[in-house]
Design a protein around this motif. Structure first.
Motif, short mmCIF file in Angstrom:
data_model
loop_
_atom_site.label_atom_id
_atom_site.label_comp_id
_atom_site.label_asym_id
_atom_site.label_seq_id
_atom_site.Cartn_x
_atom_site.Cartn_y
_atom_site.Cartn_z
N CYS A 142 10.04 5.90 -7.43
CA CYS A 142 9.13 4.33 -7.92
C CYS A 142 9.17 3.38 -6.65
O CYS A 142 10.30 2.64 -6.52
CB CYS A 142 9.60 3.95 -8.89
SG CYS A 142 8.80 2.32 -9.53
N THR A 143 8.10 3.41 -6.02
CA THR A 143 8.09 2.23 -5.11
C THR A 143 7.21 1.36 -5.80
O THR A 143 6.10 1.59 -5.99
CB THR A 143 7.85 2.43 -3.61
OG1 THR A 143 6.49 3.32 -3.75
CG2 THR A 143 9.04 3.31 -3.04
N VAL A 144 7.10 -0.15 -5.54
CA VAL A 144 6.10 -0.97 -5.91
C VAL A 144 5.64 -2.00 -4.79
O VAL A 144 6.51 -2.14 -3.70
CB VAL A 144 6.86 -1.88 -7.19
CG1 VAL A 144 6.88 -1.00 -8.16
CG2 VAL A 144 7.76 -2.79 -6.69
N ASN A 145 4.64 -2.64 -4.94
CA ASN A 145 4.18 -3.49 -3.97
C ASN A 145 4.30 -4.83 -4.48
O ASN A 145 4.25 -5.14 -5.64
CB ASN A 145 2.80 -3.20 -3.39
CG ASN A 145 2.54 -2.04 -2.56
OD1 ASN A 145 3.52 -1.51 -2.12
ND2 ASN A 145 1.35 -1.66 -2.58
N ILE A 146 4.68 -5.87 -3.88
CA ILE A 146 4.68 -7.31 -4.31
C ILE A 146 3.46 -7.89 -3.61
O ILE A 146 3.34 -7.70 -2.62
CB ILE A 146 5.88 -8.08 -3.70
CG1 ILE A 146 7.37 -7.34 -3.93
CG2 ILE A 146 5.88 -9.46 -4.27
CD1 ILE A 146 7.69 -7.45 -5.40
N VAL A 155 3.57 -7.85 -8.97
CA VAL A 155 4.41 -6.56 -8.88
C VAL A 155 3.42 -5.40 -9.31
O VAL A 155 3.05 -5.38 -10.40
CB VAL A 155 5.81 -6.34 -9.52
CG1 VAL A 155 6.47 -5.13 -9.20
CG2 VAL A 155 6.42 -7.51 -9.47
N VAL A 156 3.14 -4.67 -8.09
CA VAL A 156 1.97 -3.57 -8.27
C VAL A 156 2.66 -2.33 -8.24
O VAL A 156 3.40 -1.95 -7.51
CB VAL A 156 0.96 -3.74 -7.08
CG1 VAL A 156 -0.13 -2.69 -7.43
CG2 VAL A 156 0.50 -5.13 -7.10
N SER A 157 2.29 -1.36 -9.45
CA SER A 157 2.82 -0.13 -9.70
C SER A 157 1.32 0.73 -9.60
O SER A 157 0.53 0.35 -9.48
CB SER A 157 3.71 0.15 -10.82
OG SER A 157 2.84 0.01 -11.83
N SER A 158 1.65 1.97 -9.67
CA SER A 158 0.71 3.06 -9.62
C SER A 158 -0.50 2.70 -10.58
O SER A 158 -1.56 2.70 -10.25
CB SER A 158 1.15 4.32 -9.96
OG SER A 158 2.21 4.68 -9.22
N TRP A 159 -0.33 2.33 -11.96
CA TRP A 159 -1.10 2.12 -12.71
C TRP A 159 -1.34 0.84 -13.23
O TRP A 159 -1.41 0.34 -14.58
CB TRP A 159 -0.74 3.20 -13.96
CG TRP A 159 -0.42 4.55 -13.54
CD1 TRP A 159 0.66 5.32 -13.98
CD2 TRP A 159 -1.80 5.42 -13.13
NE1 TRP A 159 0.29 6.60 -13.59
CE2 TRP A 159 -1.13 6.81 -13.09
CE3 TRP A 159 -3.14 5.16 -12.83
CZ2 TRP A 159 -2.02 7.71 -12.69
CZ3 TRP A 159 -3.54 6.23 -12.20
CH2 TRP A 159 -3.31 7.42 -12.27
C1 LIG Z 1 1.19 -0.21 -1.85
O1 LIG Z 1 0.50 -0.53 -0.72
C2 LIG Z 1 0.32 0.54 0.27
C3 LIG Z 1 -0.16 0.10 1.67
O2 LIG Z 1 -0.37 -1.29 1.80
C4 LIG Z 1 -0.53 1.60 -0.45
O3 LIG Z 1 -0.57 2.82 0.53
C5 LIG Z 1 0.06 1.86 -1.78
O4 LIG Z 1 -0.66 2.76 -2.23
C6 LIG Z 1 0.44 0.78 -2.41
N1 LIG Z 1 1.27 1.25 -3.60
C7 LIG Z 1 1.01 0.93 -5.00
C8 LIG Z 1 1.81 1.37 -5.78
O5 LIG Z 1 0.03 0.04 -5.22
#
Ligand SMILES: *[C@@H]1O[C@H](CO)[C@@H](O)[C@H](O)[C@H]1NC(C)=O
Ligand SMILES: *[C@@H]1O[C@H](CO)[C@@H](O)[C@H](O)[C@H]1NC(C)=O
Ligand SMILES: *[C@@H]1O[C@H](CO)[C@@H](O)[C@H](O)[C@H]1NC(C)=O
Length: 251
Positions: A142-146, A155-159
């Motif tokens: 699990c990696t997330v994007n801020i 905080v962005v996750s897959s779904w």
């Molecule tokens: C997070 O960002 C990257 C690139 O900026 C993208 O490839 C990835 O799908 C994103 N992950 C999520 C969980 O949104």
């Protein structure tokens, strides 16, 4: 002993008594320690007292992940921990079956996904947004994007993405932020989980109630301070009055 000396003794004793002995409210520690040791935080207590995080705490306890979080919080030589605490409403929003279907391992991964293995104050989040994706305690699972849109952090996750609703606690080694949604990595949920049927027009007051709880938590410390101040002032006043009576007796 003459009444006068008794009165004097009572007055002196009253003023000299430690405040804690006179008041049931615990005296706040006002004097900072000369060499400030990192503050010990009991995460289970914090989450149960801070507000609507009962479901999160329940899952953390059930999966033992609370111990992983707590040992990071305890490790004064380590980097600390940043916890994303979904509010109860975030769990309620996901279809019950989607959560009930998860194996113990998947639940554990899901909980580990809700923390980063390092203490990040709010001020670090724009840098985190630039550095996204950021690792969680679930590692590659699990990696997330801020994301930071003009100060509005998510905080962005897959779904889906969850709003960082408030800072619940932040002091070096431990940060806890409230999320209005669950993080849902595709490693745990191969397909997007169904959402629970939204109950009629009830959710608006619930959201206000959640905000009110944050406010209440935020003001608790002030409340405690001012009431202890009042107790202190009252004590001085009473002591002063006893001294005046003593003075009158002397005349
Ligand atoms: C997070 O960002 C990257 C690139 O900026 C993208 O490839 C990835 O799908 C994103 N992950 C999520 C969980 O949104
Ligand atoms: C954290 O520290 C507290 C207080 O020293 C201790 O009671 C507790 O067992 C520790 N927990 C973990 C998981 O290390
Ligand atoms: C729960 O699991 C069953 C069988 O493994 C599956 O048929 C069902 O779609 C799952 N339900 C949800 C909501 O994921």
């Amino acid at each position: 002993m003459a009444p006068k000396s008794v009165a004097l003794a009572v007055a002196m004793l009253y003023l000299a008594l430690p405040q804690a002995a006179l008041s049931k409210t615990p005296a706040p520690v006002e004097t900072p320690a000369p060499a400030p040791a990192p503050h010990y935080v009991n995460l289970a207590d914090l989450l149960s007292l801070a507000g609507p995080y009962g479901m999160f705490l329940d899952y953390l306890t059930r999966t033992d992940v609370i111990k992983t979080f707590q040992s990071l919080a305890n490790d004064t030589d380590g980097q600390g921990v940043t916890i994303f605490a979904p509010e109860d409403s975030a769990f309620a929003a996901v279809d019950k079956a989607a959560l009930a279907n998860l194996t113990d391992d998947q639940l554990q991964t899901l909980m580990l996904c809700h923390a980063m293995p390092r203490y990040y104050p709010l001020s670090a989040f724009s840098a985190l947004a630039a550095a996204s994706p950021v690792p969680t305690l679930a590692g590659g699972q699990c990696t997330v994007n801020i994301t930071d849109a003009a100060g509005k952090l998510r905080v962005v996750s897959s779904w889906g993405s969850a709003k960082l609703a408030s800072s619940v606690y932040s002091t070096p080694l431990v940060a806890v932020y409230a999320l209005d949604g669950l993080l849902m990595p595709s490693q745990v949920f191969p397909t997007k989980p169904a959402m629970a049927p939204v109950p009629a027009p009830a959710p608006a007051p619930a959201a206000h109630a959640a905000d009110a709880t944050h406010d209440a938590a935020a003001t608790t410390e002030h409340g405690a301070k001012s009431s202890s101040w009042r107790v202190g002032a009252g004590r001085v006043l009473v002591g002063y009055m006893v001294l005046m009576v003593f003075g009158l007796l002397m005349m």
